[in-house]
Motif scaffolding. Structure first.
Motif, PDB file in Angstrom:
ATOM      1  N   THR A  19       0.801  -1.221   0.000  1.00  0.00           N
ATOM      2  CA  THR A  19       0.000   0.000   0.000  1.00  0.00           C
ATOM      3  C   THR A  19       0.834   1.272   0.000  1.00  0.00           C
ATOM      4  O   THR A  19       0.383   2.293  -0.500  1.00  0.00           O
ATOM      5  N   SER A  20       2.035   1.233   0.561  1.00  0.00           N
ATOM      6  CA  SER A  20       2.895   2.419   0.558  1.00  0.00           C
ATOM      7  C   SER A  20       4.309   2.014   0.950  1.00  0.00           C
ATOM      8  O   SER A  20       4.553   0.886   1.384  1.00  0.00           O
ATOM      9  N   SER A  21       5.229   2.958   0.775  1.00  0.00           N
ATOM     10  CA  SER A  21       6.618   2.691   1.148  1.00  0.00           C
ATOM     11  C   SER A  21       7.292   3.979   1.603  1.00  0.00           C
ATOM     12  O   SER A  21       6.841   5.078   1.268  1.00  0.00           O
ATOM     13  N   GLN A  22       8.348   3.813   2.364  1.00  0.00           N
ATOM     14  CA  GLN A  22       9.166   4.936   2.820  1.00  0.00           C
ATOM     15  C   GLN A  22      10.620   4.592   2.542  1.00  0.00           C
ATOM     16  O   GLN A  22      11.049   3.458   2.760  1.00  0.00           O
ATOM     17  N   VAL A  23      11.366   5.592   2.072  1.00  0.00           N
ATOM     18  CA  VAL A  23      12.810   5.409   1.919  1.00  0.00           C
ATOM     19  C   VAL A  23      13.428   5.769   3.260  1.00  0.00           C
ATOM     20  O   VAL A  23      13.164   6.835   3.815  1.00  0.00           O
ATOM     21  N   LEU A  24      14.251   4.886   3.784  1.00  0.00           N
ATOM     22  CA  LEU A  24      14.903   5.132   5.070  1.00  0.00           C
ATOM     23  C   LEU A  24      16.310   5.667   4.845  1.00  0.00           C
ATOM     24  O   LEU A  24      17.007   5.242   3.927  1.00  0.00           O
TER      25      LEU A  24
END
Length: 107
Positions: A68-73
């Motif tokens: 559903t979504s992603s974040q770059v860490l």
């Protein structure tokens, strides 16, 4: 002797009736096993465990995964936090989970 004869005739009548019932069931496409009057064993869902598994109508199903979504860490190497959930045939949806990985999330 009369009791034995009566019992034998009754047993014979039951066997004939079951035979005709079985033949009728086979002609109508019904499983012959239903005629034997044995209880159907339901699938045991006690081992239906894990995020993607759910017991629906006594069948252990594996849900379809949807990212559903992603974040770059920040950091090196670049990592991604990918959010996802599962959906099953009955329309139910799991809670949202996430995984951290070194490659981009799937769609």
């Amino acid at each position: 002797m009369k009791k034995f004869l009566v019992l034998a005739l009754l047993a014979c009548g039951v066997m004939v009736a079951l035979h005709f019932q079985q033949q009728s069931a086979i002609r109508n496409g019904v499983m012959a096993a239903n005629v034997s009057h044995t209880a159907k064993k339901l699938v045991d869902c006690t081992n239906c465990t894990g995020q993607s598994k759910k017991c629906i109508n006594n069948v252990c199903e594996t849900g379809s995964i949807y990212y559903t979504s992603s974040q770059v860490l920040a950091g090196t190497p670049v990592r991604y936090r990918c959010f996802y959930h599962y959906e099953w045939s009955d329309g139910s949806i799991s809670p949202t989970y996430y995984v951290i990985q070194e490659f981009q999330c799937r769609d």
